[in-house]
Design a protein around this motif. Structure first.
Motif, PDB file in Angstrom:
ATOM      1  N   PHE A  94      55.593  19.974  11.647  1.00 44.79           N
ATOM      2  CA  PHE A  94      56.371  19.677  12.848  1.00 44.79           C
ATOM      3  C   PHE A  94      57.841  19.638  12.450  1.00 44.79           C
ATOM      4  N   ALA A  95      58.712  19.993  13.356  1.00 45.85           N
ATOM      5  CA  ALA A  95      60.147  19.990  13.071  1.00 45.85           C
ATOM      6  C   ALA A  95      60.643  18.555  12.906  1.00 45.85           C
ATOM      7  N   GLY A  96      61.146  18.264  11.727  1.00 39.53           N
ATOM      8  CA  GLY A  96      61.638  16.919  11.445  1.00 39.53           C
ATOM      9  C   GLY A  96      62.791  16.492  12.335  1.00 39.53           C
ATOM     10  N   SER A 125      58.315  22.159   9.714  1.00 34.55           N
ATOM     11  CA  SER A 125      58.367  23.557  10.145  1.00 34.55           C
ATOM     12  C   SER A 125      59.798  24.035  10.376  1.00 34.55           C
ATOM     13  N   HIS A 126      60.706  23.111  10.613  1.00 34.58           N
ATOM     14  CA  HIS A 126      62.085  23.455  11.009  1.00 34.58           C
ATOM     15  C   HIS A 126      62.078  24.311  12.284  1.00 34.58           C
ATOM     16  N   ASN A 127      61.001  24.220  13.024  1.00 38.31           N
ATOM     17  CA  ASN A 127      60.847  25.013  14.249  1.00 38.31           C
ATOM     18  C   ASN A 127      60.446  24.062  15.376  1.00 38.31           C
ATOM     19  N   PRO A 128      61.276  23.900  16.397  1.00 39.66           N
ATOM     20  CA  PRO A 128      60.977  22.940  17.458  1.00 39.66           C
ATOM     21  C   PRO A 128      59.755  23.300  18.299  1.00 39.66           C
ATOM     22  N   TYR A 129      59.219  24.495  18.120  1.00 35.88           N
ATOM     23  CA  TYR A 129      58.095  24.933  18.951  1.00 35.88           C
ATOM     24  C   TYR A 129      56.726  24.701  18.314  1.00 35.88           C
ATOM     25  N   THR A 130      56.684  24.298  17.042  1.00 29.94           N
ATOM     26  CA  THR A 130      55.363  24.138  16.419  1.00 29.94           C
ATOM     27  C   THR A 130      54.574  22.979  17.023  1.00 29.94           C
ATOM     28  N   PHE A 131      55.216  21.859  17.269  1.00 34.33           N
ATOM     29  CA  PHE A 131      54.473  20.724  17.833  1.00 34.33           C
ATOM     30  C   PHE A 131      53.921  21.061  19.218  1.00 34.33           C
ATOM     31  N   LEU A 158      41.793  30.218  19.144  1.00 28.12           N
ATOM     32  CA  LEU A 158      42.585  28.984  19.090  1.00 28.12           C
ATOM     33  C   LEU A 158      44.011  29.288  18.619  1.00 28.12           C
ATOM     34  N   LEU A 159      44.142  30.088  17.589  1.00 24.53           N
ATOM     35  CA  LEU A 159      45.475  30.453  17.091  1.00 24.53           C
ATOM     36  C   LEU A 159      46.266  31.228  18.140  1.00 24.53           C
ATOM     37  N   ASP A 160      45.582  32.026  18.924  1.00 26.46           N
ATOM     38  CA  ASP A 160      46.257  32.806  19.976  1.00 26.46           C
ATOM     39  C   ASP A 160      46.675  31.950  21.172  1.00 26.46           C
ATOM     40  N   SER A 161      46.119  30.745  21.296  1.00 28.68           N
ATOM     41  CA  SER A 161      46.446  29.898  22.452  1.00 28.68           C
ATOM     42  C   SER A 161      47.806  29.219  22.309  1.00 28.68           C
ATOM     43  N   GLN A 162      48.458  29.437  21.189  1.00 26.22           N
ATOM     44  CA  GLN A 162      49.788  28.851  20.975  1.00 26.22           C
ATOM     45  C   GLN A 162      50.721  29.447  21.972  1.00 26.22           C
TER      46      GLN A 162
END
Length: 162
Positions: A94-96, A125-131, A158-162
């Motif tokens: 998750f993005a810290g 992740s440094h990515n705000p979209y992972t969470f 499941l991976l595609d549902s992101q």
């Protein structure tokens, strides 16, 4: 934050105890006592600068459920002989900066308590979209009844549902 006289009194007593226990920091504790006695709100607030809002029970349960889901994907993929590249099912973290409380909690669960140390992947992740992506995946996984074993097709879905 505004504290009542009684709350300040209790904090002063705690500072006096700490001052007696830790004479090397006595000067700092005495300064804290003076701040509390005088009710200097700005400086009183600075006493708690290192404290964070935290994560409520629902938030903790959600993070644990996400880690459980990731563990099921990783274990299922391993049991199937890795039909999906391991990199795709690794935990992305998750993005810290954007989800600090959730990020701190996964660090606690993986690094401190070792409760989820078997999770493979990164924590930040440094990515705000992972969470939010994991939240969508969790919703899908729950709609399936939170299976403990998944086929390669289900993992990919499941991976595609992101």
């Amino acid at each position: 934050m505004k504290y009542s006289k009684f709350e300040r009194f209790k904090m002063i007593q705690q500072m006096r105890i700490l001052k007696a226990l830790y004479p090397l920091q006595a000067e700092q504790y005495q300064e804290n006592i003076k701040v509390l006695e005088n009710g200097f709100e700005l400086e009183i607030d600075e006493l708690s600068d290192g404290l964070y809002e935290g994560l409520d029970r629902h938030g903790c349960e959600e993070v644990r459920a996400i880690l459980d889901m990731v563990a099921v994907m990783q274990r299922s993929n391993e049991n199937l002989g890795f039909p999906i590249p391991e990199e795709k099912v690794k935990f992305q973290g998750f993005a810290g900066n954007d989800h600090f409380a959730q990020h701190s909690y996964i660090k606690h669960l993986i690094d401190d308590t070792k409760e989820y140390e078997y999770i493979k992947g990164v924590l930040n992740s440094h990515n705000p979209y992972t969470f939010p992506s994991y939240q969508k995946m969790l919703e899908r996984w729950r709609s399936w009844g939170q299976p403990h074993q998944m086929s390669a097709e289900k993992i990919l879905e499941l991976l595609d549902s992101q």
